[in-house]
Design a protein around this motif. Structure first.
Motif, short mmCIF file in Angstrom:
data_model
loop_
_atom_site.label_atom_id
_atom_site.label_comp_id
_atom_site.label_asym_id
_atom_site.label_seq_id
_atom_site.Cartn_x
_atom_site.Cartn_y
_atom_site.Cartn_z
N SER A 1 0.88 -1.15 0.03
CA SER A 1 -0.01 0.04 -0.03
C SER A 1 0.78 1.20 0.03
CB SER A 1 -0.67 0.07 1.24
OG SER A 1 -0.16 0.25 2.39
N GLY A 2 0.19 2.39 -0.32
CA GLY A 2 0.86 3.72 -0.11
C GLY A 2 1.35 3.81 1.24
N THR A 3 0.51 3.57 2.20
CA THR A 3 0.78 3.73 3.65
C THR A 3 2.27 3.16 3.73
OG1 THR A 3 -1.41 4.24 4.01
CG2 THR A 3 -0.13 3.54 5.84
N ILE B 1 5.13 4.89 2.25
CA ILE B 1 5.58 6.10 2.99
C ILE B 1 6.08 5.59 4.57
CG2 ILE B 1 4.36 8.01 4.41
CD1 ILE B 1 4.41 8.71 1.61
N TYR C 1 -1.58 14.70 2.97
CA TYR C 1 -2.03 13.32 3.22
C TYR C 1 -1.29 12.21 2.80
CZ TYR C 1 -5.11 9.18 3.76
OH TYR C 1 -5.56 7.94 4.39
N HIS C 2 -0.87 11.42 3.84
CA HIS C 2 0.15 10.31 3.23
C HIS C 2 -0.07 9.05 3.79
CE1 HIS C 2 2.92 13.50 2.22
NE2 HIS C 2 2.83 14.07 3.15
N GLY C 3 -1.47 8.63 4.34
CA GLY C 3 -1.90 7.40 4.58
C GLY C 3 -2.53 7.11 5.82
N GLU D 1 3.70 16.08 -1.25
CA GLU D 1 3.05 15.54 -2.52
C GLU D 1 3.26 16.54 -3.66
OE1 GLU D 1 -1.28 14.39 -1.57
OE2 GLU D 1 -0.55 15.55 0.13
N VAL E 1 -5.54 14.70 -1.54
CA VAL E 1 -6.78 14.90 -0.59
C VAL E 1 -7.05 16.08 -0.27
CG1 VAL E 1 -7.40 13.82 1.48
CG2 VAL E 1 -6.16 12.34 0.27
N ASP F 1 6.13 12.46 -2.32
CA ASP F 1 5.19 11.45 -2.64
C ASP F 1 4.34 11.40 -3.90
OD1 ASP F 1 2.45 10.13 -2.04
OD2 ASP F 1 2.22 10.70 -0.23
N VAL G 1 2.17 9.12 -4.87
CA VAL G 1 1.00 8.02 -4.94
C VAL G 1 -0.16 8.41 -5.74
CG1 VAL G 1 -0.80 7.09 -3.29
CG2 VAL G 1 1.73 7.25 -2.65
N GLN G 2 -0.32 9.76 -5.60
CA GLN G 2 -1.60 10.06 -6.66
C GLN G 2 -1.12 10.72 -7.83
OE1 GLN G 2 -4.85 12.24 -5.31
NE2 GLN G 2 -4.92 11.42 -3.25
N LYS H 1 -1.31 3.34 -5.69
CA LYS H 1 -2.66 3.61 -6.42
C LYS H 1 -2.18 2.84 -7.89
CE LYS H 1 -4.75 7.28 -3.76
NZ LYS H 1 -5.35 6.51 -2.85
C1 LIG Z 1 -0.75 11.12 -1.48
C2 LIG Z 1 -1.09 9.84 -0.75
N1 LIG Z 1 0.05 9.17 -0.03
C3 LIG Z 1 -0.30 8.08 0.68
C4 LIG Z 1 -1.51 7.53 0.33
C5 LIG Z 1 -1.84 6.16 1.24
O1 LIG Z 1 -2.04 5.15 0.40
P1 LIG Z 1 -2.75 3.93 0.67
O2 LIG Z 1 -4.10 4.16 0.86
O3 LIG Z 1 -2.51 2.88 -0.30
O4 LIG Z 1 -2.28 3.34 1.89
C6 LIG Z 1 -2.70 8.21 -0.09
C7 LIG Z 1 -3.95 7.27 -0.27
O5 LIG Z 1 -4.87 8.04 -0.70
C8 LIG Z 1 -2.17 9.43 -0.83
O6 LIG Z 1 -3.38 9.97 -1.52
#
Ligand SMILES: Cc1ncc(COP(=O)(O)O)c(C=O)c1O
Length: 438
Positions: A118-120, A123, A146-148, A219, A224, A252, A254-255, A282
């Motif tokens: 996962s992104g979390t 991170i 937002y990072h998880g 990010e 978010v 980051d 992720v998005q 993602k």
């Molecule tokens: C920028 C960002 N980093 C990290 C995450 C965490 O990812 P995950 O939901 O896959 O744990 C998200 C999730 O929305 C995110 O938008």
């Protein structure tokens, strides 16, 4: 809305009943009643009753090459029949191939990857890596970032609704969010504000840390937060500041990654800055649970202790990731995101001309947002109109997302392979909903 007849299965009502009885109630849903989805193909999804929706949110910017993409399905099916699981205790070719694909497109000297689910987790890996490489422990993030959802990731997140704990992980501080629409320094925000945002970052370091931070994490587009696009020049200057104090730049993506922002593979490439560590998830594997942390060799080699992941780098997830990356490359996703993003943005700007409550239209590529306000002068968030718009889009058969500190930013982020006709169809459904609410 289009309706088709489906094979008999549980109804939406039955699934919602089960969800309410058995699943954690704090899970967020977008509508007054949760929407149940049971099938998907390309940019379309269907509910159990056969109602079809054009998906402009792609499972939170994740089905980057479309629902049930046949190439990804084939790759996964083949891998499932070959080798399903071994853990990181063993080497597998799909994992090496996935890492090679990332190293090929990652900016600067980023080369060494670690895969998670996962992104979390990615991170967590990045921040641990930054602390190990610097021998330090303080982290600076951005407000409204937002990072998880883990203990550490919610602590580096700065968005009250997503921070369940009153006592987060210690040693994390937050600088002002470089948000041009709500710039605290000047309206309209201009180039001089970049200096002020960066001065604030420096002030946070010298006043709220011991002056020796491990990293600054941000990010490239704050997802978010409602697709907040930091102004040109911000990342270049922020990188100088964090490096001046001996810390690393953690980006980051992720998005924003994998062509989402248009023209380049990663958002940070629009700023001409090379991160020390980069985080992805993602859209990386079209919905298979993959997170990735990539770092320079020097940073990665500082991790001396042992580490494993039972599921990270799983051969099936890696096969999904490789097939997704091939699809993104073969369809030139960054340039499609630019073209379809321009198509969408010009339609949104045209709607904004008729509806002053569309306070801000912003974003890059296929990451476009509308901030909904009561009055364009006061910029007071309008929750009531946002909720009516969400319900209207559902009725018109188009899926969009929500974000922003007050939940009043509409987020759009479809598959990166969306065609011109599909985008035109999505725009006309969205426009009907906007005009109904107007
Ligand atoms: C920028 C960002 N980093 C990290 C995450 C965490 O990812 P995950 O939901 O896959 O744990 C998200 C999730 O929305 C995110 O938008």
């Amino acid at each position: 809305m289009t309706t088709t007849t489906l094979a008999k299965g549980p109804t939406s009502a039955e699934t919602i009943h089960g969800q309410k009885e058995l699943l954690l109630p704090s899970m967020l849903h977008l509508y007054k009643e949760p929407l149940v989805l049971s099938e998907g193909q390309g940019v379309r999804v269907r509910d159990p009753e056969g109602h079809e929706y054009l998906d402009l949110f792609s499972g939170i910017l994740t089905t980057s090459v479309g629902h049930c993409n046949p190439k990804v399905v084939d790759a996964v099916t083949r891998q499932m029949k070959t080798l399903g699981h071994v853990s990181t205790l063993y080497a597998t070719e799909p994992q090496v191939e996935a890492a090679r694909k990332l190293a090929d497109i990652a900016p600067g000297a980023l080369k060494t990857s670690f895969f998670t689910n996962s992104g979390t987790e990615a991170i967590e890996t990045a921040l641990m890596m930054a602390c190990l490489a610097t021998g330090r422990s303080e982290i600076i993030g951005l407000r409204v970032g937002y990072h998880g959802r883990s203990f550490m990731a919610t602590s580096v997140t700065a968005h009250s609704g997503w921070r369940p704990l009153a006592t987060p992980v210690a040693g994390i501080k937050h600088a002002k969010s470089p948000n041009p629409y709500r710039c605290p320094f000047k309206q309209p925000c201009d180039d001089t504000c970049v200096d002020k945002f960066v001065d604030d970052l420096e002030e946070v370091i010298v006043t709220t840390t011991n002056g020796r931070p491990a990293a600054f994490i941000a990010e490239t587009i704050m997802g978010v937060a409602g697709y907040v696009v930091p102004p040109a020049g911000y990342f270049e200057r922020a990188a100088e500041v964090i490096r001046h104090y001996g810390g690393l730049l953690v980006i980051d993506e992720v998005q924003a990654g994998f062509g989402r922002c248009g023209d380049h593979w990663f958002g940070i490439q629009h700023h001409g800055v090379d991160p020390d560590i980069m985080v992805m998830a993602k859209g990386i594997a079209n919905g298979w649970p993959v997170g990735a942390t990539i770092a320079t060799e020097e940073v990665a080699n500082a991790w001396k202790g042992k580490t494993i992941s039972t599921f990270g780098g799983n051969p099936i997830s890696m096969a999904a990731m490789c097939a997704t990356q091939d699809e993104l490359r073969d369809h030139d996703a960054p340039h499609n995101a630019t073209a379809r993003g321009e198509q969408l943005r010009s339609a949104l700007l045209e709607m904004q001309g008729r509806h002053p409550w569309m306070g801000d239209v912003r974003g890059m590529g296929l990451m476009q947002a509308i901030e909904i306000v009561k009055d364009p002068e006061t910029k007071e968030p309008d929750k009531e109109r946002t909720s009516r718009l969400m319900e209207a889009t559902r009725e018109e058969g188009v899926l969009i997302g929500l974000g922003g500190l007050h939940g009043t930013v509409i987020r759009i982020g479809p598959s990166l392979l969306i065609s011109e006709d599909e985008m035109a169809e999505g725009i006309s459904k969205l426009e009907r909903a906007v005009d109904r609410v107007g």
